[in-house]
Design an enzyme around this catalytic site. Structure first.
Site, short mmCIF file in Angstrom:
data_model
loop_
_atom_site.label_atom_id
_atom_site.label_comp_id
_atom_site.label_asym_id
_atom_site.label_seq_id
_atom_site.Cartn_x
_atom_site.Cartn_y
_atom_site.Cartn_z
N TRP A 1 25.83 48.97 45.62
CA TRP A 1 26.50 49.13 44.37
C TRP A 1 26.72 50.41 43.81
CZ3 TRP A 1 24.31 50.74 39.69
CH2 TRP A 1 24.87 50.30 38.57
N ASP B 1 35.61 42.84 27.71
CA ASP B 1 34.65 42.66 28.88
C ASP B 1 33.91 41.59 28.27
OD1 ASP B 1 33.14 43.45 31.15
OD2 ASP B 1 34.78 44.42 31.58
N ASP B 2 32.52 41.69 28.97
CA ASP B 2 31.48 40.78 28.95
C ASP B 2 31.09 40.73 27.50
OD1 ASP B 2 29.11 39.19 29.51
OD2 ASP B 2 28.39 40.53 30.85
N ARG C 1 20.23 39.58 37.92
CA ARG C 1 20.70 39.72 36.88
C ARG C 1 20.72 38.48 35.89
NH1 ARG C 1 26.54 41.30 34.24
NH2 ARG C 1 26.16 43.21 33.33
N ASP D 1 34.75 38.34 37.37
CA ASP D 1 33.49 38.99 37.99
C ASP D 1 32.83 38.10 38.95
OD1 ASP D 1 32.14 41.15 38.33
OD2 ASP D 1 31.76 41.72 36.07
N MET D 2 31.78 38.58 39.52
CA MET D 2 31.04 37.97 40.53
C MET D 2 29.68 38.89 40.90
SD MET D 2 29.67 37.09 43.60
CE MET D 2 29.06 35.90 44.76
N CYS E 1 36.41 41.38 40.55
CA CYS E 1 35.26 42.35 40.36
C CYS E 1 34.20 41.87 41.04
CB CYS E 1 35.32 42.86 38.93
SG CYS E 1 34.02 43.99 38.54
N ASP F 1 31.36 50.25 39.88
CA ASP F 1 30.95 50.39 38.66
C ASP F 1 30.69 52.11 38.46
OD1 ASP F 1 31.13 47.90 37.47
OD2 ASP F 1 29.03 47.33 38.09
C1 GLA Z 1 29.91 44.16 36.20
C2 GLA Z 1 31.12 44.64 36.13
C3 GLA Z 1 31.32 45.48 34.93
C4 GLA Z 1 31.21 44.75 33.81
C5 GLA Z 1 29.91 43.97 33.62
C6 GLA Z 1 29.76 43.23 32.42
O1 GLA Z 1 28.97 44.89 36.23
O2 GLA Z 1 31.28 45.70 37.37
O3 GLA Z 1 32.47 46.31 35.15
O4 GLA Z 1 32.07 43.94 33.66
O5 GLA Z 1 29.95 43.27 34.82
O6 GLA Z 1 28.60 42.44 32.55
#
Ligand code: GLA
Length: 727
Positions: free
Chosen positions: A198, A365-366, A442, A477-478, A525, A547
């Site tokens: 990562w 984003d999140d 996570r 995302d995953m 992602c 990241d």
């Molecule tokens: C992952 C993605 C990040 C961001 C976070 C949000 O880690 O790689 O870019 O979107 O999730 O929780």
């Protein structure tokens, strides 16, 4: 391009523009690999195929003069006299674990078949290809193996995949099903592959092939940060621009393996396919199994040419949708700017700053759904958190659109938080083993995407949000590896199918959603590059590369990624300094120069930028947009590798060679430095080029052979972007 079959001699010859691939059938029916390499006029290389005559200990099957253990088999069965790593293993209900494959028949057709439920390379209108299918058979089991080979009129790549058909009366368990096996003669090879973790993906590693079995693989339920389904077998003297290299890449996003073994006779076998670990697929009578597709690329001119062949094929014949052909919007992503800490007011202040600087799209984003203020909850509850935002999604998107920006949203559709309404309603929807407490990563679990009801739910909930407002971009995302794999619906004896069924489910869901929303740009992602592979690329033309957004770390990451994947797929963002991952301070100019190598954007709080940085952003966005088409259809050349080096340089040249952009980065500055001379590549050697900033005119051939002296850098992490236009 052509495929020739010499029926009398039992020889098959595949030709691309520059390469030949030759196989023949032995008297005892074994299919031999004779040659893969530079194009040949001669097809009859059967003299190369004679295996070793009788050797003590080596078993010889009835009816054969030679041991299969010393044959360069094109696709090897198992449980027979060939004891090296095999291509396929099957076990029937009687416990017969032998798969003895002999030549049966062939068909030749024009065009290229699709692979059911799997991503694959396709032909555009007017493009030509030819496909050979060679069928091998185990006569005892009535088991057939169809080996598919496609050659293209427009590429030197060769596509391979395999279909295993059970025409017998008993069920077979498929314990190993490789896409391809390749055989090389001699031990003069290195293995190059991409490894990482990562936030530090795509490290290029080169090691000698030795007399052992080497395996590059993932068992994480995705292609993973740790490895990538890509390997190169390179002659020891091969480098960036010279020497023989063989690239192999699996178009697949789950567990894979590349297996090499240099045997007792210095024959090298390389298998590529789904990881056999944890894999067991039940094939009932009448059923068949299709492996993922592999793309093979041979180059006698080194790694650079191999990479450009992959990049071009994937850009035009694997990626789909409107963003295949047009530059992707320049975006601002909220993540590193505000993480989970936002409301509509904050978002609008960032978006309004972005709009003034020329940004096209704002990505939230999140943190916009359920009750998610950190990563402990709500995955699966794709319902807008209106309390947190202070408005509906539609109201927010409309306001952002009014600023002149498009809008994008983050999802993690394959996941479920134990603390979510979805989990409370459907505790059996996650991958789990009934008797055990599942491991969390996570704080989350993984939805069982092998289930049709789960797939339908994901399509429905994501589609509902996408239809609720003018959403033009999705970041998919995953964020975890798989563990304690089990499914509430899959019978126990089919557990070995779960990893593959999961990814087939993901592909199906991605196909349904992306085709229902053709105007939406989808970005994949997986904590950065955890599922950055050719499989996902078929559905999503962009992928958050890592990241780690530090410009200096990104040099290595983007360098490794460029070995096989097109620049347009790499999402690259300018982020704030000190960088959030490594705390390094790099100049704004360098952050942008590095990020302009791929699909460009920003990830910081734009409302907090200094006036000087704002002015820089305006210029950077203009500069990127002016040449963004080169990210889509230019040819990329690596000039200086950043690996174990204080410098890095790469360039992109338009296909007509009229424009070339050179980027140079020096990591640490030094006093009284040596002059760096850069040798450009890919230019028109008969043309003259003007460098934009200095106005100087150079001869194309001279730039490539005599080189160009670069000015001294002024500080640590300094960089240079030079644009050459043909005059
Ligand atoms: C992952 C993605 C990040 C961001 C976070 C949000 O880690 O790689 O870019 O979107 O999730 O929780």
């Amino acid at each position: 391009m052509s495929i020739q079959v010499f029926e009398k001699e039992n020889i098959f010859k595949l030709d691309t523009g520059n390469t030949s691939y030759i196989m023949s059938v032995m008297d005892d029916g074994h299919l031999l690999h004779l040659y893969y390499g530079a194009k040949l006029n001669e097809a009859d290389l059967t003299y190369l195929g004679t295996p070793h005559s009788r050797v003590s200990f080596w078993a010889i099957q009835p009816g054969s003069d030679y041991s299969a253990d010393s044959m360069a088999l094109e696709y090897s069965g198992s449980g027979t006299a060939d004891l090296r790593p095999c291509s396929v293993t099957t076990v029937d209900e009687d416990g017969d674990n032998v798969t003895d494959l002999r030549y049966d028949s062939y068909t030749l057709s024009s065009g290229k078949p699709k692979l059911p439920g799997l991503p694959c390379v396709y032909l555009n209108e007017g493009q030509e290809a030819q496909t050979l299918c060679i069928t091998l058979k185990d006569a005892v089991k009535d088991l057939y193996v169809d080996l598919y080979y496609t050659v293209f009129a427009f590429s030197n790549a060769i596509s391979r995949f395999t279909v295993i058909r059970n025409e017998g009366k008993q069920a077979e368990i498929l314990e190993k099903a490789m896409t391809s096996t390749l055989q090389f003669h001699g031990k003069d090879y290195d293995l190059i592959h991409l490894h990482g973790a990562w936030a530090r993906e795509f490290n290029v590693e080169r090691s000698p092939i030795s007399h052992t079995t080497q395996v590059i693989s993932s068992f994480r339920g995705s292609s993973s940060h740790i490895a990538n389904p890509f390997a190169v077998i390179a002659k020891k003297d091969a480098g960036e621009d010279s020497g023989e290299v063989y690239g192999m890449n699996l178009i697949y996003s789950s567990n894979f393996m590349v297996e090499t073994e240099l045997d007792a006779f210095d024959t090298l076998r390389v298998n590529l396919g789904i990881n056999e670990r944890g894999f067991a697929w039940k094939l009932n009578p009448g059923e068949s199994f299709t492996t993922p597709e592999a793309i093979l690329v041979y180059s006698e001119n080194g790694l650079g040419e191999m990479s450009r062949t992959y990049q071009k094929l994937y850009q035009h014949n694997l990626i789909r949708g409107k963003y295949r052909d047009i530059p992707h919007p320049v975006l601002l992503n909220s993540w590193e700017g505000v993480y989970f800490d936002f409301d509509a007011k904050k978002i609008l202040s960032m978006a309004s700053a972005a709009a003034k600087l020329g940004i096209d799209l704002f990505v939230l984003d999140d943190g916009w759904f359920g009750k998610r203020d950190d990563d402990t909850c709500s995955l699966g509850d794709w319902v807008v958190n209106e309390k947190k935002l202070g408005c509906t999604m539609k109201e927010l998107v409309d306001d952002i659109n009014k600023l002149g920006l498009d809008f994008g949203l983050w999802f993690e559709p394959e996941m479920i938080s134990p603390d979510s309404d979805l989990y409370r309603a459907h505790p059996d929807w996650c991958l789990h083993q009934k008797k055990r407490n599942p491991s969390l990563a996570r704080h989350q679990l993984i939805l069982d995407m092998s289930r049709k009801d789960v797939q339908d739910h994901v399509v429905e909930t994501v589609s509902k949000v996408l239809s609720s407002a003018n959403i033009r971009y999705v970041k998919w995302d995953m964020n975890r590896n798989m563990a304690e794999i089990g499914s509430a619906l899959l019978p126990n004896e089919r557990l070995g199918e779960l990893f593959h069924r999961y990814i087939l489910g993901v592909y199906s869901v991605m196909e349904r959603i992306t085709s229902a929303f053709p105007d939406v740009l989808f970005e994949s992602c997986s904590g950065g590059g955890g599922r950055f592979d050719a499989g996902i690329m078929h559905y999503m033309p962009q992928n958050w590369t890592s990241d780690d957004s530090d410009a200096i770390q990104r040099l290595n990451i983007q360098y490794g990624c460029s070995f096989v994947y097109p620049p347009s797929v790499m999402t690259c963002h300018v982020s704030a300094v000190p960088n959030h991952q490594v705390h390094r301070v790099t100049p704004m100019k360098t952050r942008a120069n590095v990020a302009m190598q791929g699909s460009f954007g920003y990830e910081l709080d734009m409302s907090k930028l200094s006036e000087e940085d704002k002015a820089a952003v305006i210029e950077q966005v203009k500069e990127y947009k002016k040449y963004a088409h080169l990210v889509i259809d230019g040819l990329q050349y690596r000039l200086i590798s950043p690996v174990n080096s204080n410098e890095c340089a790469f360039m992109v040249v338009s296909e007509d060679k009229s424009t070339a952009i050179v980027t140079y980065v020096k990591k640490l500055n030094d006093p009284n430095p040596c002059t760096t001379r850069l040798y450009l590549k890919g230019l028109d050697e008969n043309a003259k080029y003007r460098e934009r900033d200095t106005g100087k005119v150079y001869n194309g051939k001279a730039l490539m052979t005599a080189g160009l002296n670069l000015p001294d850098m002024k500080e640590d992490f300094d960089s240079l972007r030079m644009v050459f236009e043909r005059v």
